[in-house]
Design an enzyme around this catalytic site. Structure first.
Site, PDB file in Angstrom:
ATOM      1  N   GLU A  70       3.045  -5.645   5.211  1.00 29.48           N
ATOM      2  CA  GLU A  70       4.204  -5.392   5.238  1.00 29.48           C
ATOM      3  C   GLU A  70       5.167  -6.506   5.667  1.00 29.48           C
ATOM      4  OE1 GLU A  70       6.957  -1.942   3.585  1.00 29.48           O
ATOM      5  OE2 GLU A  70       5.468  -1.475   5.417  1.00 29.48           O
ATOM      6  N   LYS A 142       7.043  -1.731  -4.435  1.00 26.54           N
ATOM      7  CA  LYS A 142       6.303  -0.633  -3.708  1.00 26.54           C
ATOM      8  C   LYS A 142       6.690   1.043  -4.890  1.00 26.54           C
ATOM      9  CE  LYS A 142       7.194   1.353   1.169  1.00 26.54           C
ATOM     10  NZ  LYS A 142       7.738   1.570   2.156  1.00 26.54           N
ATOM     11  N   CYS A 183       2.469   0.443   2.787  1.00 23.37           N
ATOM     12  CA  CYS A 183       2.811   1.556   3.336  1.00 23.37           C
ATOM     13  C   CYS A 183       2.417   2.818   3.040  1.00 23.37           C
ATOM     14  CB  CYS A 183       4.122   1.221   3.351  1.00 23.37           C
ATOM     15  SG  CYS A 183       4.277   1.825   5.467  1.00 23.37           S
TER      16      CYS A 183
END
Length: 302
Positions: A70, A142, A183
């Site tokens: 990331e 995300k 993440c």
């Protein structure tokens, strides 16, 4: 299945020779993949230089698919700094990485790119997948944003400058059917259940920048759990070390097989480098056949 896994750091030649001798799997049944560990900073050119070097080293090691963490291209030290740099996926920053993929004849997973958002105050945290010709194959924004007061650390408010995505993404590739995440998504198993049971993912990608505190407590545990409960390979590229005075990441980039076994990691969780494994999709099918959880499920995922 024999697996090759190693970390790349100087002197590279000796490490590669030693690692290559570990593998006896036929090329037809395997795919050589790499997982990067790095410490991105607030300098686009410096980060690109690191990514370019690692990509070339990975190509020399026979890697065909390399996964970056990331925010690989930029980690700023000031609030809102990333938003000012955010670009569309056809902008010059991402096109530079597309050229790198093309020059290296390698697929790249670029997790957490600052994609221009819906307004001037927001960006998307976007996982971009590029093929060996330099074409953007797919992108995932995300979904779960990190709005957390980390105990003994600092307060994070990702949603202040980032707009969440709302679409689950899977991509067919020479390395299996890939499920894209980023993440903090890792803490929401229903997303991974959806990728596996609704979209037939075989390999889950988890580019991350876990904090030192949360990484020490939960990083490997959560990744192995996602692999075990979905019976997928998990490739988790991680940011590592201190990016600036305010921010530090845990590191420990790893690759996990469908049985939950770690098959590749760097020898030091703070090194800049990459680890390699030969993944074999026949192992995915073997694990699923011997323990057919897809037939035994009682509840539907999202």
């Amino acid at each position: 299945m024999a697996l090759a896994s190693f970390a790349v750091s100087p002197p590279i030649a000796a490490v590669l020779r030693r690692a290559m001798s570990f593998s006896s799997v036929s090329a037809a049944s395997q795919a050589r993949v790499g997982v990067v560990q790095m410490t991105s900073v607030g300098d686009l050119d410096a980060n690109y230089a690191t990514c370019s070097r690692l990509t070339k080293e990975a190509a020399a090691a026979g890697v065909k698919f390399l996964c970056f963490p990331e925010v690989f291209s930029f980690i700023g030290s000031k609030d809102g700094e990333s938003v000012k740099l955010a670009e569309p996926l056809d902008g010059p920053i991402m096109q530079r990485y597309c050229s790198l993929a093309n020059e290296s004849s390698m697929w790249l997973s670029l997790g957490g790119f600052q994609e221009r958002g819906p307004d001037d105050s927001h960006q998307y945290n976007t996982h971009v997948l590029i093929d060996e010709s330099g074409k953007v194959r797919s992108s995932y924004r995300k979904i779960h944003l990190f709005d957390v007061d980390v105990p003994g650390n600092m307060v994070y408010k990702e949603s202040r400058f980032t707009t969440a995505g709302d679409t689950v993404v899977v991509v067919d590739s020479p390395f299996g059917r890939l499920g894209l995440t980023v993440c903090y998504d890792l803490r929401f198993p229903e997303l991974y259940q959806c990728l596996r049971f609704k979209h037939q993912a075989q390999v889950l990608l988890v580019p991350s920048a876990f904090t030192k505190v949360t990484g020490e407590a939960h990083w490997e545990i959560l990744l192995r759990a996602r692999a075990i409960e979905t019976q997928c390979y998990v490739i988790a590229a991680a940011q590592a070390g201190k990016h600036n005075e305010k921010r530090e990441s845990y590191g420990d980039s790893i690759i996990i097989d469908p049985w939950g076994t770690v098959i590749a990691r760097l020898p030091d969780r703070l090194f800049t480098g990459f680890a390699v494994a030969d993944i074999d999709l026949s192992k995915v099918e073997a694990v699923r056949s011997k323990m057919p959880i897809s037939e035994h499920r009682k509840f539907e995922s999202i």
